[in-house]
Structure formats: C-alpha cells, structure tokens
Design a protein around this motif. Structure first.
Motif, PDB file in Angstrom:
ATOM      1  N   SER A 145       0.831  -1.211   0.000  1.00  0.00           N
ATOM      2  CA  SER A 145       0.000   0.000   0.000  1.00  0.00           C
ATOM      3  C   SER A 145       0.861   1.255   0.000  1.00  0.00           C
ATOM      4  CB  SER A 145      -0.918   0.003   1.224  1.00  0.00           C
ATOM      5  OG  SER A 145      -1.831  -1.061   1.169  1.00  0.00           O
ATOM      6  N   LEU A 146       1.963   1.238   0.765  1.00  0.00           N
ATOM      7  CA  LEU A 146       2.874   2.392   0.777  1.00  0.00           C
ATOM      8  C   LEU A 146       3.512   2.602  -0.587  1.00  0.00           C
ATOM      9  CD1 LEU A 146       4.508   1.854   4.278  1.00  0.00           C
ATOM     10  CD2 LEU A 146       3.436   3.983   3.507  1.00  0.00           C
ATOM     11  N   ARG A 147       3.929   1.519  -1.223  1.00  0.00           N
ATOM     12  CA  ARG A 147       4.506   1.641  -2.559  1.00  0.00           C
ATOM     13  C   ARG A 147       3.495   2.227  -3.544  1.00  0.00           C
ATOM     14  NH1 ARG A 147       9.154  -1.383  -3.811  1.00  0.00           N
ATOM     15  NH2 ARG A 147      10.002  -2.580  -2.070  1.00  0.00           N
ATOM     16  N   GLY A 148       2.239   1.722  -3.497  1.00  0.00           N
ATOM     17  CA  GLY A 148       1.210   2.211  -4.415  1.00  0.00           C
ATOM     18  C   GLY A 148       0.834   3.653  -4.149  1.00  0.00           C
ATOM     19  N   LEU A 149       0.820   4.042  -2.874  1.00  0.00           N
ATOM     20  CA  LEU A 149       0.460   5.415  -2.516  1.00  0.00           C
ATOM     21  C   LEU A 149       1.474   6.403  -3.083  1.00  0.00           C
ATOM     22  CD1 LEU A 149      -0.769   6.477   0.986  1.00  0.00           C
ATOM     23  CD2 LEU A 149       1.059   7.766  -0.086  1.00  0.00           C
ATOM     24  N   LEU A 150       2.765   6.076  -2.958  1.00  0.00           N
ATOM     25  CA  LEU A 150       3.807   6.996  -3.439  1.00  0.00           C
ATOM     26  C   LEU A 150       3.954   6.958  -4.952  1.00  0.00           C
ATOM     27  CD1 LEU A 150       6.562   6.471  -0.710  1.00  0.00           C
ATOM     28  CD2 LEU A 150       4.819   8.244  -0.847  1.00  0.00           C
ATOM     29  N   ARG A 151       3.602   5.823  -5.561  1.00  0.00           N
ATOM     30  CA  ARG A 151       3.739   5.707  -7.009  1.00  0.00           C
ATOM     31  C   ARG A 151       2.851   6.710  -7.738  1.00  0.00           C
ATOM     32  NH1 ARG A 151       2.294   0.500  -7.666  1.00  0.00           N
ATOM     33  NH2 ARG A 151       4.311  -0.190  -6.844  1.00  0.00           N
ATOM     34  N   ASN A 152       1.708   7.058  -7.130  1.00  0.00           N
ATOM     35  CA  ASN A 152       0.812   8.038  -7.751  1.00  0.00           C
ATOM     36  C   ASN A 152       1.476   9.395  -7.922  1.00  0.00           C
ATOM     37  OD1 ASN A 152      -1.366   6.247  -7.923  1.00  0.00           O
ATOM     38  ND2 ASN A 152      -2.029   6.703  -5.838  1.00  0.00           N
ATOM     39  N   PHE A 153       2.515   9.686  -7.134  1.00  0.00           N
ATOM     40  CA  PHE A 153       3.226  10.961  -7.220  1.00  0.00           C
ATOM     41  C   PHE A 153       4.575  10.812  -7.918  1.00  0.00           C
ATOM     42  CE2 PHE A 153       0.408  11.038  -3.589  1.00  0.00           C
ATOM     43  CZ  PHE A 153      -0.245  12.259  -3.724  1.00  0.00           C
ATOM     44  N   GLY A 154       4.767   9.673  -8.575  1.00  0.00           N
ATOM     45  CA  GLY A 154       6.020   9.446  -9.284  1.00  0.00           C
ATOM     46  C   GLY A 154       7.181   9.097  -8.379  1.00  0.00           C
ATOM     47  N   ASN A 176       7.196  17.064   2.163  1.00  0.00           N
ATOM     48  CA  ASN A 176       5.787  17.104   1.749  1.00  0.00           C
ATOM     49  C   ASN A 176       4.927  16.752   2.965  1.00  0.00           C
ATOM     50  OD1 ASN A 176       3.192  16.538   0.680  1.00  0.00           O
ATOM     51  ND2 ASN A 176       4.097  16.117  -1.328  1.00  0.00           N
ATOM     52  N   PRO A 177       4.377  17.753   3.653  1.00  0.00           N
ATOM     53  CA  PRO A 177       3.629  17.491   4.906  1.00  0.00           C
ATOM     54  C   PRO A 177       2.452  16.531   4.724  1.00  0.00           C
ATOM     55  CG  PRO A 177       4.049  19.841   4.623  1.00  0.00           C
ATOM     56  CD  PRO A 177       4.437  19.175   3.338  1.00  0.00           C
ATOM     57  N   MET A 178       1.769  16.609   3.593  1.00  0.00           N
ATOM     58  CA  MET A 178       0.603  15.751   3.388  1.00  0.00           C
ATOM     59  C   MET A 178       1.013  14.290   3.236  1.00  0.00           C
ATOM     60  SD  MET A 178      -2.067  17.579   3.653  1.00  0.00           S
ATOM     61  CE  MET A 178      -3.383  16.655   2.902  1.00  0.00           C
ATOM     62  N   LEU A 179       2.091  14.053   2.473  1.00  0.00           N
ATOM     63  CA  LEU A 179       2.553  12.670   2.315  1.00  0.00           C
ATOM     64  C   LEU A 179       3.139  12.135   3.617  1.00  0.00           C
ATOM     65  CD1 LEU A 179       4.204  12.530  -1.242  1.00  0.00           C
ATOM     66  CD2 LEU A 179       2.003  11.632  -0.508  1.00  0.00           C
ATOM     67  N   GLU A 180       3.804  12.995   4.387  1.00  0.00           N
ATOM     68  CA  GLU A 180       4.320  12.571   5.695  1.00  0.00           C
ATOM     69  C   GLU A 180       3.171  12.182   6.617  1.00  0.00           C
ATOM     70  OE1 GLU A 180       6.714  15.746   7.126  1.00  0.00           O
ATOM     71  OE2 GLU A 180       8.451  15.237   5.880  1.00  0.00           O
ATOM     72  N   ALA A 181       2.086  12.982   6.593  1.00  0.00           N
ATOM     73  CA  ALA A 181       0.918  12.682   7.440  1.00  0.00           C
ATOM     74  C   ALA A 181       0.256  11.373   7.015  1.00  0.00           C
ATOM     75  CB  ALA A 181      -0.081  13.836   7.371  1.00  0.00           C
ATOM     76  N   ALA A 182       0.320  11.053   5.718  1.00  0.00           N
ATOM     77  CA  ALA A 182      -0.308   9.817   5.224  1.00  0.00           C
ATOM     78  C   ALA A 182       0.536   8.586   5.525  1.00  0.00           C
ATOM     79  CB  ALA A 182      -0.556   9.935   3.719  1.00  0.00           C
ATOM     80  N   THR A 183       1.867   8.723   5.431  1.00  0.00           N
ATOM     81  CA  THR A 183       2.733   7.543   5.549  1.00  0.00           C
ATOM     82  C   THR A 183       3.177   7.236   6.967  1.00  0.00           C
ATOM     83  OG1 THR A 183       4.664   8.918   5.023  1.00  0.00           O
ATOM     84  CG2 THR A 183       3.591   7.770   3.183  1.00  0.00           C
ATOM     85  N   GLU A 184       3.284   8.236   7.834  1.00  0.00           N
ATOM     86  CA  GLU A 184       3.791   7.997   9.190  1.00  0.00           C
ATOM     87  C   GLU A 184       2.939   6.983   9.971  1.00  0.00           C
ATOM     88  OE1 GLU A 184       6.436   8.609  11.009  1.00  0.00           O
ATOM     89  OE2 GLU A 184       7.388   9.481   9.250  1.00  0.00           O
ATOM     90  N   PRO A 185       1.591   7.123   9.992  1.00  0.00           N
ATOM     91  CA  PRO A 185       0.795   6.099  10.709  1.00  0.00           C
ATOM     92  C   PRO A 185       0.984   4.698  10.126  1.00  0.00           C
ATOM     93  CG  PRO A 185      -0.553   8.023  10.190  1.00  0.00           C
ATOM     94  CD  PRO A 185       0.732   8.181   9.447  1.00  0.00           C
ATOM     95  N   MET A 186       1.135   4.620   8.805  1.00  0.00           N
ATOM     96  CA  MET A 186       1.330   3.310   8.176  1.00  0.00           C
ATOM     97  C   MET A 186       2.698   2.729   8.534  1.00  0.00           C
ATOM     98  SD  MET A 186      -0.336   4.105   4.427  1.00  0.00           S
ATOM     99  CE  MET A 186      -0.301   2.414   3.853  1.00  0.00           C
ATOM    100  N   LEU A 187       3.711   3.578   8.636  1.00  0.00           N
ATOM    101  CA  LEU A 187       5.039   3.091   9.025  1.00  0.00           C
ATOM    102  C   LEU A 187       5.042   2.607  10.474  1.00  0.00           C
ATOM    103  CD1 LEU A 187       7.383   5.740   7.319  1.00  0.00           C
ATOM    104  CD2 LEU A 187       7.133   3.322   6.722  1.00  0.00           C
ATOM    105  N   ARG A 188       4.313   3.315  11.345  1.00  0.00           N
ATOM    106  CA  ARG A 188       4.234   2.869  12.743  1.00  0.00           C
ATOM    107  C   ARG A 188       3.503   1.538  12.851  1.00  0.00           C
ATOM    108  NH1 ARG A 188       3.287   8.463  13.688  1.00  0.00           N
ATOM    109  NH2 ARG A 188       1.032   8.096  13.827  1.00  0.00           N
ATOM    110  N   ALA A 189       2.420   1.391  12.077  1.00  0.00           N
ATOM    111  CA  ALA A 189       1.682   0.118  12.078  1.00  0.00           C
ATOM    112  C   ALA A 189       2.566  -0.999  11.509  1.00  0.00           C
ATOM    113  CB  ALA A 189       0.405   0.251  11.256  1.00  0.00           C
ATOM    114  N   ARG A 190       3.348  -0.689  10.463  1.00  0.00           N
ATOM    115  CA  ARG A 190       4.257  -1.682   9.884  1.00  0.00           C
ATOM    116  C   ARG A 190       5.305  -2.120  10.900  1.00  0.00           C
ATOM    117  NH1 ARG A 190       9.293  -1.471   7.988  1.00  0.00           N
ATOM    118  NH2 ARG A 190       9.933  -3.000   6.399  1.00  0.00           N
TER     119      ARG A 190
END
Length: 352
Positions: A145-154, A176-190
């Motif tokens: 999911s993290l890979r797919g999320l970032l792929r949308n932004f190249g 990028n504050p928005m991408l940091e806000a999206a990925t940080e919770p996922m990294l903690r869960a990972r």
C-alpha cells in the motif's frame, strides 16, 4: 434396543439443523438446536431408539462439536466437505433443513468419506501458524500500500531490503507534509506488525525444535520450522495412513482422471485435502529445486524436469517429499542426502 437412528447435523454459527432418519429411510424427527455440544447432547438424549451414527460436515465448528459429542459417549463422524456438497447439489431447493436431511441420508447409505478429527494440540499449533500468516499478510499488505500510494506521485521505492524500507519511505516523503501525514501512521503500524511477526517466528521455531518428529523432518533440505509444523498439524497422527504413499493423494498432489467409455483424460492435480499443507510442500519443493543443496532427491527432480517440464517436476517433488516426511515421522530416521531411499512407505506395525 429399539430402532436404529441416523442423525444429520447441518451446523451454522448460532443454530444447527437436525434431521433423524430411521434404518428404513423414514424421517423420524426434524428440529433446530443451539450450536453447542451440551445443547445437542441434551436433544439426542430425548430420542426414542438407538443412535447408530451422527454425521456432520467438516467445517469451522465441526472439530469442537465432534469432540464435545464424542466425550458425551455419542458415535460421531466428520464427513468430507467436497463429497457432501457434491451430493447435496442434486437437491433443487437448498435450505438448512434439506441439508440436514441430505447428511442423514448419506450417513444411512454409508456413502461418505470420514475425515480425521484433529487433536487439540494439532489445532493449537495450527492456530499459531494461522496467526503468523495473518500478521505476515498484514505486514506485506502495508508495504504494498505504501509503494502504491507513493507511485501516484512518481515516487518509486524500488528494490530495497526490509531493513531499509522505512528509511527509504521517509527519504521520498521528506518536505511534503501531506505525504508525511499519510505515511507515518502506516510506518508505525508496519513496525508494530514486524515486531509481532518476529515474536511469532521465534515461537514457531521453538515449537519445531521442541518436537522430535519436526526435528527429523527438518533434516530434509528446504524443510524449515513452518513446513514441519504445518505437516505435523495437518497429518496429526502418522498411523492414519497404512502406507506413506497414501499421503500424496490425500493432500491432493496426484493427477485427476475423467474416464467414461472410450474417453480417458488425465487432468491436473485433484487439489483435495489441506490447502495449507499442499502450498507448503510445493513452496518447499520449489526452494529445493532452485536453491537447495545437491541431494539424490534434487537430482531425481532435475531428471523429471528434463522429461516432463519444471512445473510437473515441482509437483512430483512435493508429492515425494510428503511421502518422505511421513517416513521420517513414522520410522524415526533422518533424511540421508547421499543415497536414495526406495520409494515405499512406512506402514504401522512394521519394526522401526
């Protein structure tokens, strides 16, 4: 002693449909009861006649109900799911009541294949393995999911080790504050899932090392703690099979066949039996073929691959490894890599 009765149970989460058929094929009683061993035992106690057998289809609650009814002194059999479903498919109307009647009639006719009820210890080991698999799938799913999320932004993560994955994600999202806000919770869960997975991996290794049968199985190249425990919990009792060769058909690794008149077609493998065990044996066979050390078994698989192709060789190797693991368990020997052992099975009652 009265009339012989055959009882069919169609089990669901809350209620169980019950149908009682006499030895003459007549429906004597139909009812519903709670899906609890105590409730079903009480209901059976009110029947007029001798209960010849109680049948229920193998399913999520069936092992627990089978154990409870057996402890109450009742004669209970688990019936193979694929065979029961095939027989019940002929009924034009499908209801729980009709399914219970169909199970009772299959029991009365004797047209069913019994399924082994696993011991409590085997079910507990299976629970640990399933928990490990669920956490592992969640962990991998978060990474994808993290890979797919970032792929949308190249932003491409690329091929990277598990240890550097978190650092790579932070490198790509920095600034990028928005991408940091999206990925940080996922990294903690990972990270949490990774720690829990490591704990379950340690537990699986401890269980395998503490079991003599698993240690003998792990003497075979490509068989680790997960494969050994999966095999042990699926088979449960090696004496179930009169010969080790019967493990292959039981786990669904033998070719299917469709013969009628002049037509005789051999198809793919039957895929009967335990899907987790079949997958574990095939994965272990693939590892042995491509990365395992040189043994007589790997040499044999390479010869099959040259004649029949890699895919058939993998299935043949998985089947033969299943036979060999049963022999390791049954006769108490370890795998010998330097010389071939005759392709025959250990049978209960033979000297070990």
């Amino acid at each position: 002693f009265g009339m012989k009765l055959f009882v069919g149970l169609d089990v669901s989460l809350e209620k169980t449909a019950i149908c009682v058929v006499s030895e003459h094929g007549k429906i004597e009683r139909e009812a519903q009861a709670a899906s609890e061993p105590e409730a079903l035992t009480r209901w059976m106690g009110n029947l007029d006649g001798t209960i010849a057998a109680i049948g229920l289809e193998a399913g999520p609650l069936s092992q627990w109900l089978h154990r409870g009814l057996t402890e109450a002194g009742l004669d209970v059999v688990l019936m193979e799911t694929r065979q029961v479903k095939g027989a019940l498919r002929a009924m034009p109307i499908k209801t729980d009541r009709r399914d219970a009647e169909g199970i009772a009639r299959l029991l009365h006719l004797g047209w069913f294949r019994p399924v082994h009820c696993k011991s409590v210890s085997a079910q507990e080991v299976r629970a640990v393995l399933n928990a490990r698999k669920a956490v592992q799938q969640g962990f991998i799913g978060l990474e994808m999911s993290l890979r797919g999320l970032l792929r949308n932004f190249g932003l491409k993560v690329g091929s990277i080790s598990r240890g550097r994955f978190e650092q790579r994600i932070r490198e790509l999202t920095t600034g990028n504050p928005m991408l940091e806000a999206a990925t940080e919770p996922m990294l903690r869960a990972r990270l949490s899932l990774r720690q829990e997975l490591a704990g379950l991996e340690r537990r699986v290794r401890q269980l395998a090392q503490g079991d003599p049968a698993c240690r003998r199985m792990m003497s075979m190249p490509g068989v680790g703690a997960v494969v050994a425990l999966t095999y042990r919990s699926a088979v449960d009792d090696p004496r179930r099979f009169t010969s080790s060769k019967k493990v292959g058909p039981w786990v669904g690794l033998t070719p299917s066949r469709n013969q009628s008149g002049e037509r005789d077609v051999s198809g793919g493998i039957t895929k009967a039996g335990d899907v987790n065990l079949r997958r574990a044996l095939c994965q272990a066979a693939t590892v042995m073929m491509h990365r395992g050390r040189s043994t007589w078994l790997r040499t044999w698989a390479a010869q099959v691959a040259r004649r029949r192709g890699t895919k058939r060789a993998m299935v043949a190797l998985a089947r033969r490894r299943g036979v060999s693991l049963h022999r390791r368990w049954g006769d108490g020997t370890e795998f010998r890599s330097e010389s071939a052992v005759p392709y025959a099975g250990w049978r209960p009652g033979l000297p070990r």
